[in-house]
Scaffold this motif. Structure first.
Motif, PDB file in Angstrom:
ATOM      1  N   GLY A  75       0.620  -1.384  -0.308  1.00 51.10           N
ATOM      2  CA  GLY A  75      -0.241  -0.100  -0.082  1.00 51.10           C
ATOM      3  C   GLY A  75       0.518   1.409  -0.580  1.00 51.10           C
ATOM      4  N   PRO A  76       0.353   2.103   0.278  1.00 52.37           N
ATOM      5  CA  PRO A  76       1.414   3.514  -0.150  1.00 52.37           C
ATOM      6  C   PRO A  76       2.162   3.614   1.297  1.00 52.37           C
ATOM      7  CG  PRO A  76      -1.210   3.930  -0.017  1.00 52.37           C
ATOM      8  CD  PRO A  76      -1.190   2.478   0.566  1.00 52.37           C
ATOM      9  N   ASP A  77       1.953   2.836   2.335  1.00 54.47           N
ATOM     10  CA  ASP A  77       2.893   2.635   3.247  1.00 54.47           C
ATOM     11  C   ASP A  77       4.080   1.865   2.878  1.00 54.47           C
ATOM     12  OD1 ASP A  77       1.692   0.454   4.337  1.00 54.47           O
ATOM     13  OD2 ASP A  77       1.169   1.120   5.906  1.00 54.47           O
ATOM     14  N   GLY A  78       3.857   1.323   1.612  1.00 58.32           N
ATOM     15  CA  GLY A  78       5.009   0.281   2.132  1.00 58.32           C
ATOM     16  C   GLY A  78       5.225  -0.908   2.604  1.00 58.32           C
ATOM     17  N   TYR A  79       3.732  -1.593   3.390  1.00 55.39           N
ATOM     18  CA  TYR A  79       3.817  -2.422   3.591  1.00 55.39           C
ATOM     19  C   TYR A  79       2.302  -2.993   2.524  1.00 55.39           C
ATOM     20  CZ  TYR A  79       7.082  -1.927   7.429  1.00 55.39           C
ATOM     21  OH  TYR A  79       7.585  -1.390   8.239  1.00 55.39           O
ATOM     22  N   LEU A  80       1.915  -4.589   2.795  1.00 53.98           N
ATOM     23  CA  LEU A  80       0.669  -5.180   2.230  1.00 53.98           C
ATOM     24  C   LEU A  80       0.282  -5.373   3.661  1.00 53.98           C
ATOM     25  CD1 LEU A  80      -1.347  -6.606   0.717  1.00 53.98           C
ATOM     26  CD2 LEU A  80       0.294  -8.631   1.027  1.00 53.98           C
ATOM     27  N   THR A  81      -0.975  -4.282   4.202  1.00 53.18           N
ATOM     28  CA  THR A  81      -1.286  -4.632   5.206  1.00 53.18           C
ATOM     29  C   THR A  81      -2.463  -5.273   5.091  1.00 53.18           C
ATOM     30  OG1 THR A  81      -0.576  -2.630   5.592  1.00 53.18           O
ATOM     31  CG2 THR A  81      -2.234  -3.131   7.169  1.00 53.18           C
ATOM     32  N   LEU A  82      -3.162  -6.035   6.236  1.00 51.02           N
ATOM     33  CA  LEU A  82      -4.221  -7.102   5.902  1.00 51.02           C
ATOM     34  C   LEU A  82      -4.617  -7.595   7.398  1.00 51.02           C
ATOM     35  CD1 LEU A  82      -2.964 -10.147   4.720  1.00 51.02           C
ATOM     36  CD2 LEU A  82      -3.470  -8.445   3.759  1.00 51.02           C
ATOM     37  N   ALA A  83      -6.454  -6.831   7.662  1.00 48.51           N
ATOM     38  CA  ALA A  83      -7.107  -6.944   8.820  1.00 48.51           C
ATOM     39  C   ALA A  83      -8.651  -7.572   8.591  1.00 48.51           C
ATOM     40  CB  ALA A  83      -7.318  -5.487   9.193  1.00 48.51           C
ATOM     41  N   PRO A  84      -8.980  -7.909   9.784  1.00 49.76           N
ATOM     42  CA  PRO A  84     -10.147  -8.724   9.572  1.00 49.76           C
ATOM     43  C   PRO A  84     -11.344  -7.831   9.057  1.00 49.76           C
ATOM     44  CG  PRO A  84     -10.076  -8.942  11.900  1.00 49.76           C
ATOM     45  CD  PRO A  84      -8.082  -8.025  11.307  1.00 49.76           C
ATOM     46  N   LEU A  85     -12.543  -8.076   8.150  1.00 53.92           N
ATOM     47  CA  LEU A  85     -13.759  -6.919   7.971  1.00 53.92           C
ATOM     48  C   LEU A  85     -13.428  -6.391   9.452  1.00 53.92           C
ATOM     49  CD1 LEU A  85     -15.371  -9.448   5.438  1.00 53.92           C
ATOM     50  CD2 LEU A  85     -13.617  -7.269   4.701  1.00 53.92           C
ATOM     51  N   PRO A  86     -13.928  -5.482   8.768  1.00 53.58           N
ATOM     52  CA  PRO A  86     -14.882  -4.492  10.452  1.00 53.58           C
ATOM     53  C   PRO A  86     -16.188  -5.131  11.056  1.00 53.58           C
ATOM     54  CG  PRO A  86     -15.216  -3.258   8.068  1.00 53.58           C
ATOM     55  CD  PRO A  86     -14.566  -4.522   8.064  1.00 53.58           C
ATOM     56  N   LYS A  87     -17.406  -5.234  10.000  1.00 49.72           N
ATOM     57  CA  LYS A  87     -18.653  -6.052  10.730  1.00 49.72           C
ATOM     58  C   LYS A  87     -18.388  -7.445  11.435  1.00 49.72           C
ATOM     59  CE  LYS A  87     -21.064  -3.054   8.705  1.00 49.72           C
ATOM     60  NZ  LYS A  87     -22.569  -2.218   8.470  1.00 49.72           N
ATOM     61  N   GLY A  88     -19.209  -7.965  12.120  1.00 46.93           N
ATOM     62  CA  GLY A  88     -19.153  -9.758  12.896  1.00 46.93           C
ATOM     63  C   GLY A  88     -18.337  -9.262  14.094  1.00 46.93           C
ATOM     64  N   GLU A  89     -17.775 -10.729  14.550  1.00 46.55           N
ATOM     65  CA  GLU A  89     -17.086 -10.817  15.850  1.00 46.55           C
ATOM     66  C   GLU A  89     -16.051 -11.480  14.693  1.00 46.55           C
ATOM     67  OE1 GLU A  89     -17.075 -13.518  19.867  1.00 46.55           O
ATOM     68  OE2 GLU A  89     -19.412 -13.821  18.785  1.00 46.55           O
ATOM     69  N   THR A  90     -14.719 -10.949  15.093  1.00 47.71           N
ATOM     70  CA  THR A  90     -13.007 -11.804  15.101  1.00 47.71           C
ATOM     71  C   THR A  90     -13.164 -12.933  16.312  1.00 47.71           C
ATOM     72  OG1 THR A  90     -12.429  -9.718  14.329  1.00 47.71           O
ATOM     73  CG2 THR A  90     -11.172 -10.743  14.705  1.00 47.71           C
ATOM     74  N   ILE A  91     -13.081 -14.425  15.765  1.00 42.09           N
ATOM     75  CA  ILE A  91     -12.209 -15.276  16.361  1.00 42.09           C
ATOM     76  C   ILE A  91     -11.449 -15.103  16.633  1.00 42.09           C
ATOM     77  CG2 ILE A  91     -12.717 -17.776  16.150  1.00 42.09           C
ATOM     78  CD1 ILE A  91     -15.204 -16.349  15.547  1.00 42.09           C
ATOM     79  N   ARG A  92     -10.472 -15.155  15.449  1.00 40.63           N
ATOM     80  CA  ARG A  92      -8.773 -14.721  15.877  1.00 40.63           C
ATOM     81  C   ARG A  92      -8.368 -14.524  14.384  1.00 40.63           C
ATOM     82  NH1 ARG A  92      -5.817 -20.120  16.252  1.00 40.63           N
ATOM     83  NH2 ARG A  92      -3.334 -19.434  15.898  1.00 40.63           N
ATOM     84  N   ASP A  93      -7.600 -13.260  14.743  1.00 41.56           N
ATOM     85  CA  ASP A  93      -6.476 -13.061  13.832  1.00 41.56           C
ATOM     86  C   ASP A  93      -7.608 -12.605  12.605  1.00 41.56           C
ATOM     87  OD1 ASP A  93      -4.074 -13.935  15.267  1.00 41.56           O
ATOM     88  OD2 ASP A  93      -3.931 -15.375  13.982  1.00 41.56           O
ATOM     89  N   LEU A  94      -7.397 -12.845  11.671  1.00 41.04           N
ATOM     90  CA  LEU A  94      -8.398 -12.707   9.883  1.00 41.04           C
ATOM     91  C   LEU A  94      -9.072 -13.703  10.286  1.00 41.04           C
ATOM     92  CD1 LEU A  94      -5.110 -12.438   7.558  1.00 41.04           C
ATOM     93  CD2 LEU A  94      -6.458 -10.364   8.856  1.00 41.04           C
ATOM     94  N   VAL A  95      -9.576 -14.207  11.102  1.00 50.89           N
ATOM     95  CA  VAL A  95     -11.046 -14.550  10.730  1.00 50.89           C
ATOM     96  C   VAL A  95     -12.257 -14.126  11.732  1.00 50.89           C
ATOM     97  CG1 VAL A  95     -12.456 -16.950  11.358  1.00 50.89           C
ATOM     98  CG2 VAL A  95      -9.998 -17.136  10.917  1.00 50.89           C
ATOM     99  N   LYS A  96     -13.151 -14.174  11.042  1.00 53.83           N
ATOM    100  CA  LYS A  96     -14.234 -13.588  10.874  1.00 53.83           C
ATOM    101  C   LYS A  96     -15.861 -14.449  11.305  1.00 53.83           C
ATOM    102  CE  LYS A  96     -14.665  -9.445  11.693  1.00 53.83           C
ATOM    103  NZ  LYS A  96     -14.500  -8.674  12.822  1.00 53.83           N
ATOM    104  N   GLN A  97     -16.810 -13.860  12.263  1.00 52.53           N
ATOM    105  CA  GLN A  97     -18.199 -15.280  12.479  1.00 52.53           C
ATOM    106  C   GLN A  97     -19.422 -14.347  12.276  1.00 52.53           C
ATOM    107  OE1 GLN A  97     -18.376 -17.880  15.657  1.00 52.53           O
ATOM    108  NE2 GLN A  97     -20.647 -17.843  15.842  1.00 52.53           N
TER     109      GLN A  97
END
Length: 99
Positions: A75-97
């Motif tokens: 991305g613009p900051d020089g990193y590939l930045t990954l995050a879970p989607l904002p909606k739903g409950e985050t189970i762990r790391d990038l996993v949502k329910q």
């Protein structure tokens, strides 16, 4: 090979990795490389690998996208930045329910 810097928002903290990047790698390929070569504790989901099931959907450089279809690019900051989607409950790391 080129180096790719990756940041993964894991809820309470952010993990950073540097991997060997090959042209044409998808974000899912990057996650598999991190899992196999750096951190087997990282949690993410995928199923069909063709973009039909949407199981691998996550925030990629601040925008929602499918990790199996999106080319891994910094991305613009020089990193590939990954995050879970904002909606739903985050189970762990990038996993949502979603209920």
């Amino acid at each position: 090979m080129v180096k790719l810097d990756v940041k993964i928002n894991r809820g309470d903290y952010t993990s950073q990795y540097t991997i060997d990047y090959t042209t044409g790698m998808t974000v899912l390929n990057v996650l598999e490389t991190i899992y196999q070569e750096h951190d087997p504790s990282i949690a993410y989901r995928f199923s069909c690998r063709t973009g039909l099931c949407t199981t691998c959907m996550m925030m990629i450089n601040g925008k929602p996208d499918l990790s199996c279809q999106k080319n891994a690019e910094p991305g613009p900051d020089g990193y590939l930045t990954l995050a879970p989607l904002p909606k739903g409950e985050t189970i762990r790391d990038l996993v949502k329910q979603y209920l």
